[in-house]
Write an enzyme that holds these catalytic residues in place. Sequence first.
Site, short mmCIF file in Angstrom:
data_model
loop_
_atom_site.label_atom_id
_atom_site.label_comp_id
_atom_site.label_asym_id
_atom_site.label_seq_id
_atom_site.Cartn_x
_atom_site.Cartn_y
_atom_site.Cartn_z
CG ASP A 27 -2.19 0.67 1.10
OD1 ASP A 27 -2.22 1.72 0.43
OD2 ASP A 27 -3.20 0.18 1.66
CG ASP A 64 -4.23 5.99 1.05
OD1 ASP A 64 -5.19 5.26 1.32
OD2 ASP A 64 -4.03 7.08 1.63
CD GLU A 69 -8.81 5.08 -1.09
OE1 GLU A 69 -9.71 4.87 -0.26
OE2 GLU A 69 -7.75 5.66 -0.78
CG HIS A 120 -8.68 -0.58 5.08
ND1 HIS A 120 -8.60 -0.62 3.70
CD2 HIS A 120 -8.18 0.63 5.45
CE1 HIS A 120 -8.07 0.52 3.27
NE2 HIS A 120 -7.81 1.29 4.31
CG ASP A 121 -11.05 2.97 4.41
OD1 ASP A 121 -10.41 2.90 5.48
OD2 ASP A 121 -10.56 3.41 3.35
O1 TEU Z 1 -9.08 6.29 2.47
C1 TEU Z 1 -9.50 7.42 1.78
C2 TEU Z 1 -10.66 8.09 2.31
O2 TEU Z 1 -11.09 9.08 1.73
C3 TEU Z 1 -11.25 7.55 3.55
O3 TEU Z 1 -11.04 8.47 4.56
C4 TEU Z 1 -12.64 7.32 3.33
O4 TEU Z 1 -13.26 8.47 2.86
C5 TEU Z 1 -13.31 6.98 4.61
O5 TEU Z 1 -12.67 5.92 5.20
C6 TEU Z 1 -14.70 6.56 4.38
O6 TEU Z 1 -15.40 7.32 5.24
C7 TEU Z 1 -7.73 5.99 2.44
C8 TEU Z 1 -7.46 4.78 3.28
O7 TEU Z 1 -8.11 3.68 2.70
C9 TEU Z 1 -7.90 5.07 4.68
O8 TEU Z 1 -7.80 3.94 5.51
C10 TEU Z 1 -7.03 6.19 5.19
O9 TEU Z 1 -7.45 6.58 6.45
C11 TEU Z 1 -7.07 7.40 4.27
O10 TEU Z 1 -6.92 7.05 2.90
C12 TEU Z 1 -5.93 8.33 4.58
O11 TEU Z 1 -4.71 7.76 4.21
#
Ligand code: TEU
Length: 540
Positions: free
Chosen positions: A99, A200, A242, A316-317
């Site tokens: 990542d 990311d 992403e 994971h989000d």
């Molecule tokens: O996520 C991008 C992101 O915009 C997230 O904050 C997403 O909007 C949120 O989880 C949904 O509400 C990426 C990663 O996948 C996330 O884990 C990180 O926290 C974020 O970037 C910052 O690096």
Amino acid sequence: MNGNKWWKNAVIYQIYPRSFADSNQDGIGDLQGIISRLDYLENLGVDAVWLSPVCKSPQDDNGYDISDYQDIDPMFGTLEDMEELIREAGKHNIRIIMDLVLNHSSDEHHWFQEAKKSRENPYHDYYVWRDGVEGTPPNNMRAAFGGSAWEWVPELQQYYFHQFSVKQPDLNWENPKLRQEIYDMINWWIDKGVGGFRLDVIDQIAKEPDKGITNNGPYLHEYLRELSRETFQKADLVTVGEAWGATTELAKLYSNPDNSELSMVFQFEHICLDQMEGKEKWDLAPLPFLKLKEVFARWQRELYGKGWNSLFWNNHDLPRIVSRWGNDGKYRIESAKMFAILLHGMQGTPYIYQGEELGMTNAVYEIEEYRDIETLNLYQERLEKGFKKEDVMDSIHAKSRDNARTPMQWDDGENGGFTQGKPWIKVNPNYKEINALKQIEDGDSIFNCYKELIHFRKKYPVFIEGDFSLLLAEDENIFAYTREDKDTLLLVVCNFYNKTVECPLEESVASMKLLISNYDKEKEQMLLRPYEARMYLKEK
Ligand code: TEU
Ligand code: CA
């Protein structure tokens, strides 16, 4: 050209390392834990594993705040452990995807430590600074985890820009020296034998805060082409960006078959459907089913031959799909398999998030049990704004990122076999019922359904290149589609809901063979039971 790329018929498994397997009983998953579970992953049949960040990090955002891109966080192990993982995974025919967090670093990265020493420091321009006066930020842009996107540094009499937490200052991609350092770092990982990268929030690197632009900045694709040329194109890698702001038009640029940018992107159009329009994900709305079908069909159709899709329900989000749009009670097994069958018939590269193959469910915890910075900040922010506690908790139960982050459920032993120590986040108490050990042994399990689907994707080329057509677009309950190439027709029929419905496709299936389903295979009439999913095939 991207013609016969390995990742087109690959299935990729996402691991959230801190929640996967703990080898030293400190309550946090680690690299040796992953190594100890490679047999499990090979048994499932996945081709690659994407690891959420394992680099050195103060863990403000669970590793998405990197303080050294060329070292492993001691919590996860050492660089030697990482090299061992790449090597051992290779023996199981599994590639390791890292990542890359390139939009921001940790404020504890030495670049930032230098950058805030003085405006003249060579690293100062690696970040995004604006002059100003204390208390009056350059504009009213907000950070994703709450508060202003600008943080005041009194020593410099300047603000720095952060789209995420205060501890995640944004990197300044306009600086060619920063870009070169990033390329050198990526090439160093490529030389270590990684199989690819997940990038990311890649659509946010070309931000232009003075214009209020966060994603899709004017120079984004220029930066991506340079990045790709200087790094990825030198090796046979998979790259997935992403991109919350991706449209099908943009996705054709990102995943152009000429290989000039990336292999594919994660786009979130389907994921954002169950929230109130123009509001945040916490503002819950029912899933508009016809729209869901339209979104999938459009992405399938528009990228056909012109790009490449990624296919996913979870990461994971995101909340667990079986709890989100399925049924995590009586029909947990049926609905989990329905989601698997529905997704794996489509064109693109499927991503399975750890525990999805077991039908793991959302966590419904008290606020004290949550660990995620986004959840905890949201809770404070909404209470201060006057929201009712019950409503805030409803949103958190439905959408908290911790739903996905509870420990992997390996067996029915203590802490689900994840650790003998104290887990960093509470294990979902349903581990006695839902665990890997139980499902590996059961031929009818969700795990074995995923395993079969992966096997079929490798056996029949129609899964990779077949043309997609949506059927019954206006049907309120059934999601049905075909994939077709010159030799084969594939038909997927899914009842998306908790009721029995009649399916008007009797004639279409008459000459087809049932490849896989989530109910007793004998019943052939076209009455679909709750969450019933069937995949049919015909060789022409
Ligand atoms: O996520 C991008 C992101 O915009 C997230 O904050 C997403 O909007 C949120 O989880 C949904 O509400 C990426 C990663 O996948 C996330 O884990 C990180 O926290 C974020 O970037 C910052 O690096
Ligand atoms: Ca550990």
